[in-house]
Design a protein around this motif. Structure first.
Motif, short mmCIF file in Angstrom:
data_model
loop_
_atom_site.label_atom_id
_atom_site.label_comp_id
_atom_site.label_asym_id
_atom_site.label_seq_id
_atom_site.Cartn_x
_atom_site.Cartn_y
_atom_site.Cartn_z
N LYS A 1 36.69 35.56 38.20
CA LYS A 1 35.30 35.22 38.54
C LYS A 1 34.63 34.50 37.38
CE LYS A 1 31.20 37.30 40.56
NZ LYS A 1 30.58 38.55 41.03
N LYS A 2 34.89 34.99 36.15
CA LYS A 2 34.32 34.35 34.96
C LYS A 2 34.91 32.95 34.74
CE LYS A 2 32.99 38.50 32.52
NZ LYS A 2 33.12 39.33 31.33
N ALA B 1 40.27 40.31 38.90
CA ALA B 1 39.21 39.67 39.70
C ALA B 1 38.00 39.33 38.83
CB ALA B 1 38.81 40.58 40.84
N SER C 1 41.09 31.53 46.92
CA SER C 1 40.07 32.52 46.58
C SER C 1 40.62 33.56 45.61
CB SER C 1 39.56 33.21 47.84
OG SER C 1 40.57 34.02 48.38
N ILE C 2 39.71 34.33 45.03
CA ILE C 2 40.09 35.39 44.10
C ILE C 2 41.04 36.37 44.76
CG2 ILE C 2 39.19 37.40 42.86
CD1 ILE C 2 36.75 35.77 42.11
N LYS D 1 36.78 30.61 43.16
CA LYS D 1 35.96 30.87 44.34
C LYS D 1 36.13 32.33 44.79
CE LYS D 1 37.67 29.47 48.28
NZ LYS D 1 38.04 28.80 49.52
N PRO D 2 35.02 33.05 45.01
CA PRO D 2 35.13 34.44 45.45
C PRO D 2 35.65 34.55 46.87
CG PRO D 2 32.83 33.80 45.29
CD PRO D 2 33.64 32.64 44.80
#
Length: 66
Positions: free
Chosen positions: A56-57, A52, A2-3, A61-62
Motif C-alpha cells: 500500500k505504501k 499488504a 491489486s494488493i 492498487k488496493p
C-alpha cells in the motif's frame, strides 16, 4: 494487479519454494511453510498483513480484502 493478488502470489511462491527446498535441501524448510500458512490464517481473521501494508505504501492498487 491489486494488493490481494500480489499477496496471494507471494504466499503461493514462498510456499512452493520452501517445499522445494525441503525436498532437495533440508526438511527444516517446512517450518517456513508452516509460518507462511499461519500468517495467511491470522490475516484472514484479523485483516492484518505486513506485506499488504508495504504494498500500500508503494502505491499498489488496493483490493477488496486489504
Amino acid at each position: 494487479m491489486s494488493i490481494d493478488r500480489v499477496v496471494m502470489a507471494f504466499a503461493g511462491s514462498f510456499i512452493l519454494i520452501s517445499l522445494a527446498l525441503a525436498h532437495w535441501h533440508s526438511p527444516n524448510w517446512l517450518w517456513f511453510t508452516a509460518f507462511v500458512g499461519a500468517n495467511l490464517l491470522q490475516a484472514s481473521f484479523s485483516g492484518f498483513c505486513p506485506l499488504a501494508i508495504i504494498l500500500k505504501k508503494l502505491g499498489v492498487k488496493p483490493g477488496s480484502a486489504f
